[in-house]
Motif scaffolding. Structure first.
Motif, PDB file in Angstrom:
ATOM      1  N   SER A 120     -12.729  37.686 -54.457  1.00 35.01           N
ATOM      2  CA  SER A 120     -13.988  37.384 -53.778  1.00 35.01           C
ATOM      3  C   SER A 120     -14.445  35.978 -54.122  1.00 35.01           C
ATOM      4  CB  SER A 120     -15.073  38.369 -54.221  1.00 35.01           C
ATOM      5  OG  SER A 120     -14.685  39.682 -53.932  1.00 35.01           O
ATOM      6  N   PRO A 121     -15.183  35.343 -53.207  1.00 33.57           N
ATOM      7  CA  PRO A 121     -15.723  34.025 -53.540  1.00 33.57           C
ATOM      8  C   PRO A 121     -16.746  34.158 -54.662  1.00 33.57           C
ATOM      9  CG  PRO A 121     -16.569  34.774 -51.430  1.00 33.57           C
ATOM     10  CD  PRO A 121     -15.560  35.789 -51.885  1.00 33.57           C
ATOM     11  N   PRO A 122     -16.876  33.132 -55.508  1.00 33.76           N
ATOM     12  CA  PRO A 122     -17.856  33.213 -56.585  1.00 33.76           C
ATOM     13  C   PRO A 122     -19.270  33.290 -56.019  1.00 33.76           C
ATOM     14  CG  PRO A 122     -16.971  30.995 -56.426  1.00 33.76           C
ATOM     15  CD  PRO A 122     -16.188  31.854 -55.464  1.00 33.76           C
ATOM     16  N   GLY A 123     -20.141  33.939 -56.753  1.00 34.84           N
ATOM     17  CA  GLY A 123     -21.520  34.074 -56.308  1.00 34.84           C
ATOM     18  C   GLY A 123     -22.361  32.865 -56.667  1.00 34.84           C
ATOM     19  N   HIS A 124     -23.536  32.819 -56.088  1.00 33.09           N
ATOM     20  CA  HIS A 124     -24.480  31.728 -56.350  1.00 33.09           C
ATOM     21  C   HIS A 124     -25.843  32.301 -56.721  1.00 33.09           C
ATOM     22  CE1 HIS A 124     -21.704  28.694 -54.865  1.00 33.09           C
ATOM     23  NE2 HIS A 124     -21.410  29.545 -53.902  1.00 33.09           N
ATOM     24  N   GLY A 125     -25.851  33.556 -57.181  1.00 32.32           N
ATOM     25  CA  GLY A 125     -27.108  34.248 -57.447  1.00 32.32           C
ATOM     26  C   GLY A 125     -27.984  33.576 -58.470  1.00 32.32           C
ATOM     27  N   LEU A 126     -27.423  33.207 -59.622  1.00 29.72           N
ATOM     28  CA  LEU A 126     -28.236  32.576 -60.658  1.00 29.72           C
ATOM     29  C   LEU A 126     -28.689  31.182 -60.244  1.00 29.72           C
ATOM     30  CD1 LEU A 126     -26.434  33.695 -63.933  1.00 29.72           C
ATOM     31  CD2 LEU A 126     -28.649  34.450 -63.059  1.00 29.72           C
ATOM     32  N   THR A 127     -27.854  30.474 -59.490  1.00 26.11           N
ATOM     33  CA  THR A 127     -28.246  29.149 -59.003  1.00 26.11           C
ATOM     34  C   THR A 127     -29.440  29.266 -58.061  1.00 26.11           C
ATOM     35  OG1 THR A 127     -25.969  28.374 -59.184  1.00 26.11           O
ATOM     36  CG2 THR A 127     -27.457  27.099 -57.765  1.00 26.11           C
ATOM     37  N   GLY A 128     -29.357  30.167 -57.098  1.00 29.52           N
ATOM     38  CA  GLY A 128     -30.456  30.372 -56.157  1.00 29.52           C
ATOM     39  C   GLY A 128     -31.710  30.865 -56.854  1.00 29.52           C
ATOM     40  N   LEU A 129     -31.533  31.757 -57.812  1.00 34.29           N
ATOM     41  CA  LEU A 129     -32.670  32.273 -58.574  1.00 34.29           C
ATOM     42  C   LEU A 129     -33.346  31.140 -59.332  1.00 34.29           C
ATOM     43  CD1 LEU A 129     -34.274  34.762 -59.558  1.00 34.29           C
ATOM     44  CD2 LEU A 129     -32.610  34.931 -61.419  1.00 34.29           C
ATOM     45  N   GLY A 130     -32.541  30.281 -59.960  1.00 39.49           N
ATOM     46  CA  GLY A 130     -33.103  29.139 -60.687  1.00 39.49           C
ATOM     47  C   GLY A 130     -33.880  28.201 -59.780  1.00 39.49           C
ATOM     48  N   GLU A 131     -33.360  27.979 -58.564  1.00 36.92           N
ATOM     49  CA  GLU A 131     -34.061  27.111 -57.607  1.00 36.92           C
ATOM     50  C   GLU A 131     -35.408  27.718 -57.208  1.00 36.92           C
ATOM     51  OE1 GLU A 131     -31.376  26.537 -54.364  1.00 36.92           O
ATOM     52  OE2 GLU A 131     -30.017  25.293 -55.533  1.00 36.92           O
ATOM     53  N   ARG A 132     -35.401  28.990 -56.896  1.00 34.82           N
ATOM     54  CA  ARG A 132     -36.643  29.653 -56.464  1.00 34.82           C
ATOM     55  C   ARG A 132     -37.681  29.683 -57.572  1.00 34.82           C
ATOM     56  NH1 ARG A 132     -32.573  32.791 -53.607  1.00 34.82           N
ATOM     57  NH2 ARG A 132     -33.116  32.836 -51.390  1.00 34.82           N
ATOM     58  N   VAL A 133     -37.251  30.052 -58.768  1.00 31.35           N
ATOM     59  CA  VAL A 133     -38.176  30.114 -59.896  1.00 31.35           C
ATOM     60  C   VAL A 133     -38.686  28.720 -60.249  1.00 31.35           C
ATOM     61  CG1 VAL A 133     -38.316  30.663 -62.360  1.00 31.35           C
ATOM     62  CG2 VAL A 133     -37.246  32.283 -60.789  1.00 31.35           C
ATOM     63  N   GLY A 134     -37.820  27.714 -60.162  1.00 33.34           N
ATOM     64  CA  GLY A 134     -38.231  26.341 -60.445  1.00 33.34           C
ATOM     65  C   GLY A 134     -39.297  25.831 -59.496  1.00 33.34           C
TER      66      GLY A 134
END
Length: 126
Positions: free
Chosen positions: A56-70
């Motif tokens: 599977s392609p790698p996820g981007h969940g923590l990256t997106g979460l960091g952007e939203r929280v930031g």
């Protein structure tokens, strides 16, 4: 808060071994919402479930979460703890618009979302 806990539990499902003990906590204190999701990595000698995700392609969940929280002036901390993992998020509760801003930031697409396959094209793990 749901999306934050969901991301933490998704990572446990993908990476912890069977039998992992997981704790999710949401707490409001010091004019901030604190979310903590931890797991102990699981016991036993079996392979971690992440091996099933190798195609599977790698996820981007923590990256997106960091952007939203930031966007809300919050912080995200994620990383290994012992043989497990810890996700900690702090979101400040400042002013009257905090709730509306929180909902908007958690629902709006981010740069990380552009890298995610659409549900119609994403392949399920086997």
């Amino acid at each position: 808060m749901l999306r934050i806990v969901q991301e933490g539990l998704t990572n446990v499902t993908k990476h912890a071994r069977p039998g992992a003990r997981t704790v999710a906590q949401v707490d409001v204190r010091d004019r901030a919402v604190h979310v903590l999701v931890t797991d102990d990595g699981g016991g036993g000698t079996g392979n971690a479930p992440e091996l099933a995700y190798l195609g599977s392609p790698p996820g981007h969940g923590l990256t997106g979460l960091g952007e939203r929280v930031g966007l809300l002036g919050g912080t995200v901390s994620a990383g290994p703890v012992g043989s497990g993992w810890r996700l900690a998020v702090e979101l400040p509760l400042d002013g009257d618009t905090a709730s509306a801003s929180l909902v908007r930031a958690l629902e709006e697409p981010t740069a990380a979302d552009a890298h995610r396959p659409s549900p119609a094209t994403a392949s399920a793990p086997r």
